[in-house]
Design an enzyme around this catalytic site. Structure first.
Site, PDB file in Angstrom:
ATOM      1  N   TYR A  92     -50.636 -14.918  33.360  1.00  0.00           N
ATOM      2  CA  TYR A  92     -49.292 -14.322  33.214  1.00  0.00           C
ATOM      3  C   TYR A  92     -49.237 -12.961  33.906  1.00  0.00           C
ATOM      4  CZ  TYR A  92     -45.423 -12.106  30.552  1.00  0.00           C
ATOM      5  OH  TYR A  92     -44.283 -11.446  30.178  1.00  0.00           O
ATOM      6  N   SER A 116     -43.251  -7.387  33.586  1.00  0.00           N
ATOM      7  CA  SER A 116     -43.865  -7.063  32.297  1.00  0.00           C
ATOM      8  C   SER A 116     -44.885  -5.955  32.488  1.00  0.00           C
ATOM      9  CB  SER A 116     -44.587  -8.302  31.745  1.00  0.00           C
ATOM     10  OG  SER A 116     -45.358  -7.960  30.609  1.00  0.00           O
ATOM     11  N   VAL A 139     -36.247 -23.642  36.076  1.00  0.00           N
ATOM     12  CA  VAL A 139     -36.477 -22.780  37.236  1.00  0.00           C
ATOM     13  C   VAL A 139     -37.890 -22.897  37.801  1.00  0.00           C
ATOM     14  CG1 VAL A 139     -34.756 -21.034  36.597  1.00  0.00           C
ATOM     15  CG2 VAL A 139     -37.129 -20.756  35.834  1.00  0.00           C
TER      16      VAL A 139
HETATM   17  N1  LIG Z   1     -40.177  -9.982  24.836  1.00  0.00           N
HETATM   18  C1  LIG Z   1     -41.172  -9.255  25.310  1.00  0.00           C
HETATM   19  O1  LIG Z   1     -41.894  -8.582  24.544  1.00  0.00           O
HETATM   20  C2  LIG Z   1     -41.428  -9.207  26.787  1.00  0.00           C
HETATM   21  C3  LIG Z   1     -42.371  -8.264  27.255  1.00  0.00           C
HETATM   22  C4  LIG Z   1     -42.623  -8.203  28.624  1.00  0.00           C
HETATM   23  C5  LIG Z   1     -41.945  -9.034  29.494  1.00  0.00           C
HETATM   24  N2  LIG Z   1     -41.049  -9.937  29.006  1.00  0.00           N
HETATM   25  C6  LIG Z   1     -40.368 -10.813  30.000  1.00  0.00           C
HETATM   26  O2  LIG Z   1     -38.980 -10.835  29.705  1.00  0.00           O
HETATM   27  C7  LIG Z   1     -38.446 -12.129  30.013  1.00  0.00           C
HETATM   28  C8  LIG Z   1     -37.732 -12.688  28.802  1.00  0.00           C
HETATM   29  O3  LIG Z   1     -38.607 -12.650  27.669  1.00  0.00           O
HETATM   30  P1  LIG Z   1     -38.066 -13.087  26.223  1.00  0.00           P
HETATM   31  O4  LIG Z   1     -38.962 -12.486  25.216  1.00  0.00           O
HETATM   32  O5  LIG Z   1     -36.602 -12.844  26.129  1.00  0.00           O
HETATM   33  O6  LIG Z   1     -38.341 -14.660  26.300  1.00  0.00           O
HETATM   34  P2  LIG Z   1     -37.728 -15.859  25.428  1.00  0.00           P
HETATM   35  O7  LIG Z   1     -37.026 -15.321  24.238  1.00  0.00           O
HETATM   36  O8  LIG Z   1     -38.846 -16.817  25.254  1.00  0.00           O
HETATM   37  O9  LIG Z   1     -36.614 -16.496  26.387  1.00  0.00           O
HETATM   38  C9  LIG Z   1     -37.002 -17.087  27.578  1.00  0.00           C
HETATM   39  C10 LIG Z   1     -35.777 -17.645  28.257  1.00  0.00           C
HETATM   40  O10 LIG Z   1     -36.208 -18.251  29.481  1.00  0.00           O
HETATM   41  C11 LIG Z   1     -35.849 -19.643  29.455  1.00  0.00           C
HETATM   42  N3  LIG Z   1     -36.862 -20.408  30.168  1.00  0.00           N
HETATM   43  C12 LIG Z   1     -38.187 -20.482  29.894  1.00  0.00           C
HETATM   44  N4  LIG Z   1     -38.791 -21.335  30.767  1.00  0.00           N
HETATM   45  C13 LIG Z   1     -37.812 -21.794  31.594  1.00  0.00           C
HETATM   46  C14 LIG Z   1     -37.785 -22.707  32.661  1.00  0.00           C
HETATM   47  N5  LIG Z   1     -38.892 -23.342  33.081  1.00  0.00           N
HETATM   48  N6  LIG Z   1     -36.606 -22.945  33.282  1.00  0.00           N
HETATM   49  C15 LIG Z   1     -35.467 -22.334  32.882  1.00  0.00           C
HETATM   50  N7  LIG Z   1     -35.433 -21.458  31.872  1.00  0.00           N
HETATM   51  C16 LIG Z   1     -36.590 -21.201  31.224  1.00  0.00           C
HETATM   52  C17 LIG Z   1     -35.751 -19.992  27.975  1.00  0.00           C
HETATM   53  O11 LIG Z   1     -34.943 -21.136  27.722  1.00  0.00           O
HETATM   54  P3  LIG Z   1     -35.558 -22.636  27.653  1.00  0.00           P
HETATM   55  O12 LIG Z   1     -36.905 -22.536  26.995  1.00  0.00           O
HETATM   56  O13 LIG Z   1     -34.545 -23.399  26.869  1.00  0.00           O
HETATM   57  O14 LIG Z   1     -35.653 -23.119  29.074  1.00  0.00           O
HETATM   58  C18 LIG Z   1     -35.099 -18.730  27.448  1.00  0.00           C
HETATM   59  O15 LIG Z   1     -33.718 -18.730  27.731  1.00  0.00           O
HETATM   60  C19 LIG Z   1     -39.618 -12.974  30.500  1.00  0.00           C
HETATM   61  O16 LIG Z   1     -39.681 -12.959  31.894  1.00  0.00           O
HETATM   62  C20 LIG Z   1     -40.833 -12.255  29.911  1.00  0.00           C
HETATM   63  O17 LIG Z   1     -41.996 -12.495  30.666  1.00  0.00           O
HETATM   64  C21 LIG Z   1     -40.777 -10.042  27.687  1.00  0.00           C
END
Ligand SMILES: NC(=O)c1ccc[n+]([C@@H]2O[C@H](COP(=O)([O-])OP(=O)(O)OC[C@H]3O[C@@H](n4cnc5c(N)ncnc54)[C@H](OP(=O)(O)O)[C@@H]3O)[C@@H](O)[C@H]2O)c1
Length: 255
Positions: free
Chosen positions: A158, A145, A62
């Protein structure tokens, strides 16, 4: 009409695309939508063991304009239209940290953070807008976030990208309201996902245990904490909600 809502069926007939829906928060959102009857496509660069089996997986990046175009075209080919777009792919664990502060963040890192956490949503929403306008129940949910509202120099790139996503989403919500397309933001606090848990282990200046001090409700969030709010915003229950940012963070940003 019955006054009782059957939440287990509320997405029957709805078509959804969840970026980053192969693991972490995105996989949980995809599963929540599937469980309530939606047809769901997930897009990411790779599948994982956590990818819901009932979702259709699209392999794509993406963070590039070509990647977004291909994902949009393939998603429409699979779904035949779109009602729910969840722009979730982003850098929680994938974001590099710069403990020496924002002046040490190289230009390429700023650009990468902006491409993934801001431009991906702008490009994909633009590509899918004609289809969303044609839906009678269109909802866009952008995952931001708490980092967008809590300055933290080592991940300034970020936080800045997510803050821009928040304002873009508000702008878009007002712009699209006359066409019935609703746009909202969900801003997670610390949520337990494998990549974010790993990232928090090496967070500059905060040990894994110390995170709880910042969360008034006294625990790290679960993906369910996020999915329930996304489901509300994506469903008819949220039909008068647009342009809002829902901070799902155990009170972290309430102080
Ligand atoms: N977990 C937290 O504590 C937290 C806190 C605040 C905000 N968030 C936000 O919540 C969202 C999800 O976080 P998460 O912790 O679930 O992350 P995650 O476990 O690292 O999962 C990220 C997902 O996005 C995909 N992705 C990453 N880069 C991509 C790219 N260039 N193109 C297509 N797909 C991509 C990954 O798959 P691939 O790598 O295989 O592409 C994976 O499916 C993010 O936007 C993050 O900023 C998370």
């Amino acid at each position: 009409m019955s006054s009782k809502l059957d939440l287990s069926k509320e997405f029957i007939g709805r078509r959804a695309l969840v970026t980053g829906g192969t693991r972490g928060i995105g996989a949980a959102i995809a599963k929540r939508l599937l469980d309530a009857g939606a047809k769901v496509v997930v897009a990411a660069r790779s599948r994982s063991d956590f990818t819901p089996a009932a979702a259709t997986f699209i392999d794509g990046d993406v963070s590039t304009s070509e990647g977004v175009k291909a994902i949009a075209a393939e998603a429409l080919a699979v779904l035949g239209g779109l009602d729910i777009l969840v722009n979730n792919a982003g850098g929680a664990g994938g974001t590099r940290m710069f403990p020496e502060g924002s002046p040490t963040i190289p230009d390429e890192e700023w650009q990468d953070a902006i491409d993934l956490n801001l431009f991906a949503s702008i490009r994909l929403t633009n590509a899918l807008l004609p289809t969303l306008r044609a839906s009678k129940a269109a909802a866009v949910v952008n995952i931001s976030s708490t980092a967008a509202t809590m300055p933290f120099a080592p991940t300034a790139h970020y936080g800045v990208a997510k803050a821009a996503l928040d304002f873009y989403s508000r702008t878009l919500a007002v712009e699209l309201a006359p066409s019935g397309v609703r746009v909202n933001v969900v801003s997670p606090g610390p949520i337990s996902t494998p990549s974010a848990d790993e990232m928090r282990k090496s967070f500059p200046g905060i040990s894994s245990d110390e995170w709880l001090r910042y969360v008034p409700l006294g625990r790290i969030g679960t993906t369910d904490d996020i999915t329930e709010v996304v489901a509300l915003l994506a469903s008819d229950r949220g039909k008068w909600l647009t342009g809002m940012n829902y901070r799902v963070d155990g009170g972290m940003t309430a102080r």
